[in-house]
Design a protein around this motif. Structure first.
Motif, short mmCIF file in Angstrom:
data_model
loop_
_atom_site.label_atom_id
_atom_site.label_comp_id
_atom_site.label_asym_id
_atom_site.label_seq_id
_atom_site.Cartn_x
_atom_site.Cartn_y
_atom_site.Cartn_z
N THR A 291 0.77 -1.25 0.10
CA THR A 291 -0.03 -0.05 0.14
C THR A 291 1.02 1.18 0.05
OG1 THR A 291 -0.27 -0.03 2.47
CG2 THR A 291 -2.08 -1.04 1.01
N CYS A 292 2.02 1.36 0.44
CA CYS A 292 2.71 2.42 0.55
C CYS A 292 4.07 2.37 0.01
CB CYS A 292 2.80 3.08 2.19
SG CYS A 292 4.06 2.20 2.84
N HIS B 232 6.96 2.37 1.39
CA HIS B 232 7.84 1.39 2.09
C HIS B 232 7.53 -0.19 1.50
CE1 HIS B 232 7.33 5.13 4.49
NE2 HIS B 232 8.75 5.13 4.14
N CYS B 233 6.36 -0.37 1.30
CA CYS B 233 6.16 -1.66 0.69
C CYS B 233 6.73 -1.81 -0.54
CB CYS B 233 4.44 -1.97 0.47
SG CYS B 233 3.37 -1.68 1.79
N PHE C 74 3.69 -10.33 2.01
CA PHE C 74 2.76 -9.94 1.07
C PHE C 74 2.24 -11.22 0.35
CE2 PHE C 74 5.83 -6.49 1.66
CZ PHE C 74 5.06 -5.35 2.03
MO1 9UX Z 1 3.41 1.33 4.67
MO2 9UX Z 1 3.68 -1.46 3.87
O1 9UX Z 1 3.15 2.19 6.18
O2 9UX Z 1 3.51 -2.97 4.70
S1 9UX Z 1 5.16 -0.40 4.69
S2 9UX Z 1 1.86 0.19 4.41
#
Ligand code: 9UX
Length: 68
Positions: free
Chosen positions: A12-13, A15-16, A65
């Protein structure tokens, strides 16, 4: 070299995105991994003599994931 696009749920972000790209890039035989967050996909350039799609999916799962 081969190219494959794998569907991945749960990213989702940014960092993912970085986690998945980093994990796949760390596998021997992976040349490039690029996540498209909007499409829930990662496109990988790899050497199919060295690494398999299954191995990449296992790695994606190991870091939390869900590859399809
Ligand atoms: Mo971002 Mo991803 O805060 O698992 S690291 S959603």
């Amino acid at each position: 070299m081969s190219e494959e696009t794998i569907e991945v749920q749960g990213m989702t972000c940014k960092h993912c995105k970085a986690s998945v790209e980093g994990a796949l890039s760390g596998l021997d035989g992976v040349n490039k991994a690029e996540v498209n967050l909007d499409k829930n996909q990662v496109t990988v350039d790899f050497d199919d003599d060295k690494v398999t799609v299954q191995k990449m999916k296992d790695e994606i799962e190991d870091i939390g994931f869900e590859p399809k």
